[in-house]
Design a protein around this motif. Sequence first.
Motif, mmCIF file in Angstrom:
data_model
loop_
_atom_site.group_PDB
_atom_site.id
_atom_site.type_symbol
_atom_site.label_atom_id
_atom_site.label_comp_id
_atom_site.label_asym_id
_atom_site.label_seq_id
_atom_site.Cartn_x
_atom_site.Cartn_y
_atom_site.Cartn_z
ATOM 1 N N HIS A 15 -30.758 -46.089 25.344
ATOM 2 C CA HIS A 15 -31.030 -46.026 23.787
ATOM 3 C C HIS A 15 -30.920 -44.212 23.756
ATOM 4 O O HIS A 15 -31.117 -43.862 22.690
ATOM 5 C CB HIS A 15 -32.569 -46.408 23.664
ATOM 6 N N THR A 16 -30.895 -43.579 24.829
ATOM 7 C CA THR A 16 -30.650 -42.266 24.696
ATOM 8 C C THR A 16 -29.216 -41.816 24.881
ATOM 9 O O THR A 16 -29.001 -40.466 25.076
ATOM 10 C CB THR A 16 -31.508 -41.432 25.700
ATOM 11 N N ASP A 59 -37.012 -39.389 26.629
ATOM 12 C CA ASP A 59 -37.565 -39.577 25.422
ATOM 13 C C ASP A 59 -39.058 -39.753 25.369
ATOM 14 O O ASP A 59 -39.471 -40.322 26.672
ATOM 15 C CB ASP A 59 -36.635 -39.932 24.386
ATOM 16 N N SER A 60 -39.771 -40.352 24.363
ATOM 17 C CA SER A 60 -40.687 -40.760 24.497
ATOM 18 C C SER A 60 -41.115 -42.140 25.027
ATOM 19 O O SER A 60 -42.237 -42.685 25.434
ATOM 20 C CB SER A 60 -41.628 -40.623 23.179
ATOM 21 N N GLN A 61 -39.855 -43.065 24.973
ATOM 22 C CA GLN A 61 -39.910 -44.441 25.558
ATOM 23 C C GLN A 61 -39.447 -44.434 26.873
ATOM 24 O O GLN A 61 -39.122 -45.531 27.482
ATOM 25 C CB GLN A 61 -39.268 -45.308 24.341
ATOM 26 N N TRP A 62 -38.896 -43.361 27.464
ATOM 27 C CA TRP A 62 -38.327 -43.440 28.746
ATOM 28 C C TRP A 62 -39.161 -44.018 29.825
ATOM 29 O O TRP A 62 -38.532 -45.028 30.626
ATOM 30 C CB TRP A 62 -37.906 -41.902 29.338
ATOM 31 N N ASN A 64 -41.203 -46.420 29.579
ATOM 32 C CA ASN A 64 -41.353 -47.703 29.334
ATOM 33 C C ASN A 64 -40.171 -48.774 29.553
ATOM 34 O O ASN A 64 -40.271 -49.698 29.871
ATOM 35 C CB ASN A 64 -41.890 -47.997 28.009
ATOM 36 N N HIS A 65 -38.912 -47.851 29.657
ATOM 37 C CA HIS A 65 -37.812 -48.515 29.945
ATOM 38 C C HIS A 65 -37.101 -48.469 31.326
ATOM 39 O O HIS A 65 -35.901 -49.026 31.579
ATOM 40 C CB HIS A 65 -37.000 -48.287 28.885
ATOM 41 N N ASP A 68 -36.411 -50.944 33.788
ATOM 42 C CA ASP A 68 -35.459 -52.238 33.379
ATOM 43 C C ASP A 68 -33.897 -51.733 33.749
ATOM 44 O O ASP A 68 -32.936 -52.654 33.657
ATOM 45 C CB ASP A 68 -35.510 -52.351 31.807
ATOM 46 N N ALA A 95 -40.551 -35.225 22.786
ATOM 47 C CA ALA A 95 -40.965 -35.710 23.767
ATOM 48 C C ALA A 95 -41.926 -34.962 24.767
ATOM 49 O O ALA A 95 -41.530 -33.598 24.852
ATOM 50 C CB ALA A 95 -39.968 -36.548 24.531
ATOM 51 N N PRO A 98 -44.581 -37.633 30.883
ATOM 52 C CA PRO A 98 -45.795 -38.596 31.003
ATOM 53 C C PRO A 98 -46.657 -37.727 32.054
ATOM 54 O O PRO A 98 -46.194 -37.358 33.160
ATOM 55 C CB PRO A 98 -45.284 -39.583 31.265
ATOM 56 N N GLN A 102 -48.399 -42.428 35.282
ATOM 57 C CA GLN A 102 -47.654 -43.320 34.824
ATOM 58 C C GLN A 102 -46.164 -43.646 35.282
ATOM 59 O O GLN A 102 -45.633 -44.429 35.144
ATOM 60 C CB GLN A 102 -47.277 -42.954 33.228
#
Length: 389
Positions: A15-16, A59-62, A64-65, A68, A95, A98, A102
């Motif tokens: 996604h990035t 980014d802010s979602q890194w 979480n993914h 995967d 971003a 974290p 985490q």
Amino acid sequence: MFDIMPRILIASLNHTQPFAEKLLDKLTQYYQSIGLLSDDKQVATQSIAVADMLLVVMDSQWINHIADDAVQFDALTDALRRSDLPIITVLVGDATTPPVTQFPPEHRALAYMSKVAIAEDEAFDADALTLARQMAGYLKETSPDGYKAQTGRAISAKKRSGVPVNVLIIIVALLFGVLIVAIPRIRNNSVTATPTNTPRFNETVSARMAQRDFQLGVSAGLSNRADVRGQELLNGVELALLDRPNVYIQDLAYPIDLLVQDNACTALGGIDVANTFIASPDVLAVIGAGCEEACKSAVGLYDRAGITTISPACTSPILTQDNHPSFYRVIPSQAYHAVASAQFALQQGWTNVLVISDEQLIGIQLANAFINAYQAGGGAITRISIETT
């Protein structure tokens, strides 16, 4: 012209990917062998093994993914095992990094790596240039040949003394400035004090700055807001650096860079921080820790790594009685309390003393220190040991 395997790698999740491609296009203006980390496991593994630098797009979602994407996950794990590989986190837009807790355990060191925020708007070009300059600073230090191959410019000869012992001596002198500020307050356990937080640092992010020559680690308990001692230790170090930001060897100035880590005043925190410092090739010495648990758990790691530590507050006798060559402190051992007690008893004319101690290591050592000093002065001892559970 690119090498078969780029020597500067950009790692990004799906996604990035558009942002990573835009960044790659910009950085190719400055570097010749740079490319995206392959999504083929074998190629990615081989690329990491020979890379001169790794950029991690986050980014802010890194967070979480990342689990995967097995290829990216394993490649980043391999990269973090290389102590000679500079890694820069590229933060997309607003971003932030974290909290270290985490991150997957394999990636926690990434929380302490250098970072550059790059906007997605009109400020993108300026931010990318800032990143390119920071990359150049690292490449000059870690891979001079790689810097020349990337930029086509050789590095001019730099006069360096190559006398790390002298550096350590000068840093010890710097610590006296730290002690003047920190020691009177570090031993004050008042929870009502409210020292000013340092804007340049926080609990989980290092202060690794580009184009610095020496890194001085600081291990302090920063996450417990009710206990201000860790922040006071850090404030004291910063005040000392304001007064003397450089060390001088043969009239050459070498700026001091701080790498600040939160040990949470726990044994596990002390171990985690020690491993972070040991993994950094730039850390020359460490100030801290400021609490017993973090000092005792990490001292063996620093011994094996050959990194000198100087604590302003850890007083356990075992730290200096059990042959730990890396450990120094600027505060007396608790054993001296026992010696002073023995001297006081002798001065009072008490010639027979009953010593009661538990069987914990610290209890045994304090009791022994008292007994040795008291008997040396002519006193007689009766001792009772209490079993603890």
